[in-house]
Enzyme design. Structure first.
Site, mmCIF file in Angstrom:
data_model
loop_
_atom_site.group_PDB
_atom_site.id
_atom_site.type_symbol
_atom_site.label_atom_id
_atom_site.label_comp_id
_atom_site.label_asym_id
_atom_site.label_seq_id
_atom_site.Cartn_x
_atom_site.Cartn_y
_atom_site.Cartn_z
ATOM 1 N N ASP A 28 43.088 58.734 40.486
ATOM 2 C CA ASP A 28 42.181 57.706 40.927
ATOM 3 C C ASP A 28 42.937 56.312 41.160
ATOM 4 O OD1 ASP A 28 39.527 56.530 40.658
ATOM 5 O OD2 ASP A 28 40.296 55.226 38.969
ATOM 6 N N VAL B 125 38.166 49.670 46.503
ATOM 7 C CA VAL B 125 38.857 50.080 47.383
ATOM 8 C C VAL B 125 38.202 50.410 48.779
ATOM 9 C CG1 VAL B 125 40.236 52.075 48.018
ATOM 10 C CG2 VAL B 125 40.341 51.198 45.813
ATOM 11 N N LEU C 59 34.343 50.872 38.904
ATOM 12 C CA LEU C 59 34.195 50.305 40.210
ATOM 13 C C LEU C 59 35.476 50.234 41.208
ATOM 14 C CD1 LEU C 59 32.250 47.232 38.586
ATOM 15 C CD2 LEU C 59 31.245 49.150 40.085
ATOM 16 N N ARG C 60 36.623 50.984 40.725
ATOM 17 C CA ARG C 60 37.514 50.779 41.581
ATOM 18 C C ARG C 60 37.307 51.640 42.925
ATOM 19 N NH1 ARG C 60 41.252 53.090 38.470
ATOM 20 N NH2 ARG C 60 42.324 51.025 37.782
ATOM 21 N N ALA C 61 36.572 52.531 43.080
ATOM 22 C CA ALA C 61 36.193 52.911 44.077
ATOM 23 C C ALA C 61 35.306 51.963 45.156
ATOM 24 C CB ALA C 61 35.133 54.307 44.026
#
Length: 693
Positions: free
Chosen positions: A199, A285, A280-282
């Site tokens: 991830d 990015v 919330l990294r998706a």
């Protein structure tokens, strides 16, 4: 300098025709905040060739002459441990560095450490920069990143996310910038990357060799031309490389000016929510990638096409629910969420900004996110026990005696799916090993708790033991000053006890006595759970099945636990029980793997009910199985027998087999860690009760 294959000569890496791999590499160099790229693919798909060619098309950077940390002279806030640099400092231009990180690198080499020569010769504490300092403002490339030690992968990804490295070790305290583009390549057949580490890569792409014969022929033609005359071949692509460099420079200048409107940001959030990604990294990015893609296309505002392309690169590896599920993205669902219309304009200030009136909002045909009572087409398949309605042929009895299902006296073949996996108990190899770092058995390695010191030149310096070794020799050495004189022979390195990875070889009974639905489902659940455990502990796994007339190595030892899980799901049950053949095949595999890697200690897991029934019937079959067990025991391999026998009438044959193997005997119901914990609690509770009485 070596001549590298041009980036533009790789199929799919031309500026006007970038495939997923080429586009992901270019976008992450335009906006390094994306977080790097992971390229997954089979061997021979130009992964390494494309990465090495990428550095040559990146614009040159300006640095201070002699600055080992490559800070930007145009950035007044940038600080270098080699600084400060005044106005008279010489500024020079140099190409972007491609720093390759070997799989066997130590932590000292990656982050830096004490400069030993200065410490020993002058008594000065100086910092020797590591690979992360060298990679600042450049590319850091890790080939076979899935084989890198976990703690090094953590360190790399944290540095890539923070943009800085703090070193506190060996009396050195240094902090420096480490803003680089992290690129990892891997072959999934060699093992998977941990989901939590996967991830942390911003983008991921899957690559495969082209199936079109004309494209394959063109690849061979170009490669042969390069090998025949590399300078002439490179010259043919000078113009294409120059154009690509100019376009990357223009995109970098534009990326800070690209607007991501509120409707566009809301659409990104809707996409990430619909695909049920964690955290919330998706979203972050995907937003950064969409902005970089717009800049690459020369646009000043993010469009629907930018979001779509960004989602295809940023989300597939983030929606995996099981380590054995293949990554992927349902493009039909993605298109339904994005809609057919272009993004609406930015709402006026003071107007509605939640997107509730937007025509591009998720329509009635879009599946609701998790928790709303609906489901999506993108839900990964789950493994459930087989039933009569599943289309999988199974036996209807919960348990059945051997050879009772067919007129020939041999149980017919049947395929049963595994019951749900669970957290298994930890099975370890006895003794202390020296294998590669993992999470199973105790071993002496480069990480773990410090238990001593030795005179080896490999490993981290043990300063206290070094000084102690030198102190006893000072009287015999000429004293030129009051300082302690240190020599090479005084050096001591730390001995650390940690954990190693092992070879876990499964030898699974797939005969007719195992063919009952409940029994085989339970056995497969136990093996699947142990495979999941091996996946987390970075083990190498192999699988042998025995049934009918012999044994078969259905999966040669490999780092890809995914393949083992797939083979397990396909294993049929039925036929006689050639236990001796299964054990002898296991012995052959173990001996062969020991020759390949003597440091990789094996753990043999035999899953059986202990019955022996092959061409040699009765006492002869039992005698042969006992001889085979004695032979395996003579190899000195740690062995565990998982007893699959169930029901009120038990013969205890698996326990007898464990005695002949010198193995630990574990009933299949006790493979679960929860079952073992309950048994321990029950035992201690009853003991305490007797004591109290």
């Amino acid at each position: 300098m070596p001549v590298h294959y041009p980036f533009s000569a790789v199929l799919g890496c031309q500026a006007d025709d970038l495939d997923d791999m080429g586009l992901a590499l270019v976008l992450t160099t335009i906006s390094p905040e994306i977080g790097g790229v992971l390229v997954r693919g089979e061997k021979g798909t130009a992964k390494s060739t494309a990465v090495r060619g990428l550095a040559a098309v990146l614009p040159s950077i300006s640095v201070y002459a002699g600055d080992r940390f490559s800070i930007d002279p145009a950035d007044p806030s940038a600080e270098s441990p080699d600084g400060p640099f005044g106005s008279a400092a010489v500024v020079e231009s140099r190409p972007v560095r491609l720093v390759e990180l070997p799989v066997g690198a130590t932590e000292d080499r990656v982050v830096g450490s004490l400069h030993l020569e200065s410490a020993l010769s002058r008594g000065a504490v100086e910092f020797e920069p590591g690979l992360l300092a060298r990679a600042h403002r450049g590319l850091l490339y890790v080939d076979e990143v899935n084989l890198l030690h976990d703690h090094l992968v953590d360190l790399l990804l944290d540095a890539a996310a923070m943009g800085r490295v703090s070193v506190e070790r060996d009396g050195v305290s240094v902090e420096h910038a480490a803003r680089f583009v992290l690129i990892g390549t891997m072959n999934p057949e060699e093992g998977e990357l941990r989901p939590q580490l996967l991830d942390r890569f911003g983008l991921t792409v899957e690559v495969a060799a082209p199936r079109d014969p004309s494209l394959r022929a063109e690849v061979v033609r170009r490669r042969m031309a390069f090998d025949l005359d590399a300078p002439a071949f490179v010259e043919r692509y000078v113009a294409a490389e120059r154009d690509l460099t100019a376009r990357i420079s223009a995109a970098r200048a534009l990326v800070g000016k690209v607007r991501l409107t509120a409707p566009g940001l809301l659409k990104i959030a809707e996409v990430c929510a619909a695909f049920e990604v964690d955290g919330l990294r998706a979203d972050i990015v995907t937003a950064r990638t969409a902005v970089a893609h717009a800049a690459w296309a020369g646009r000043s505002e993010v469009t629907r096409a930018d979001i779509r392309r960004a989602a295809l690169l940023a989300l597939p590896h983030r929606r995996r629910r099981n380590p054995f599920d293949a990554p992927g993205l349902d493009e039909d669902l993605l298109d339904r969420i994005l809609g057919d219309e272009e993004l609406p304009p930015e709402p006026p200030e003071g107007g509605p900004s939640d997107g509730s009136d937007s025509e591009d909002s998720v329509g009635p045909d879009t599946p609701p996110p998790s928790g709303s009572g609906g489901s999506t087409d993108a839900e990964p398949p789950s493994v459930e026990p087989a039933s009569e309605a599943s289309g999988v042929e199974t036996n209807t009895a919960d348990d059945a005696p051997d050879q009772a299902q067919s007129p020939s006296g041999v149980a017919p073949e049947s395929v049963t799916a595994a019951a749900p996996a669970y957290r298994p108990r930890l099975l370890t190899v006895t003794g202390l090993g020296t294998g590669r770092t993992g999470g199973r058995s105790k071993a002496i390695g480069s990480s773990g708790r410090r238990i001593g010191a030795n005179t080896s030149t490999r490993g981290s310096l043990h300063l206290v033991e070094t000084l102690k070794a030198a102190a006893g020799k000072q009287a015999a050495r000429p004293r030129t000053s009051a300082k302690v004189e240190l020599r090479i022979e005084d050096l001591r390195t730390a001995v650390r006890e940690g954990r190693e990875a092992n070879l876990v070889l499964f030898c699974v009974d797939a005969s007719g006595s195992m063919a009952a639905r409940k029994r085989m489902a339970q056995v497969k659940a136990a093996v699947l759970s142990l495979l999941l455990d091996a996946y987390r502990r970075r083990d190498k796994v192999g699988m042998i099945t025995f049934r009918g007339e012999g044994a078969e190595l259905v999966l040669p030892p490999t780092g890809s636990v995914d393949l083992a899980a797939a083979r397990l799901d396909e294993v049929p049950a039925g036929g006689r029980t050639p236990l001796a053949e299964g054990l002898l095949e296991a012995a052959r595999v173990l001996q062969r793997e020991h020759l390949r890697d003597p440091d990789l200690r094996p753990l043999l897991v035999v899953v059986t009910d202990g019955r022996a029934n092959s061409k040699a019937h009765g006492k002869e079959a039992v005698r042969r199985s006992q001889q085979a067990a004695a032979y395996v025991a003579g190899l000195g391999v740690t062995t565990v027998v998982i007893d699959s026998e169930s029901g009120p009438m038990r013969l205890g044959l698996a326990r007898q087999l464990a005695e002949h193997l010198g193995a630990e005997h574990v009933p299949v119901a006790e493979v679960s860690a929860e079952a073992l914990t309950s048994a321990v609690h029950g035992f201690t509770g009853s003991t305490m009760g007797r004591g109290a009485a």
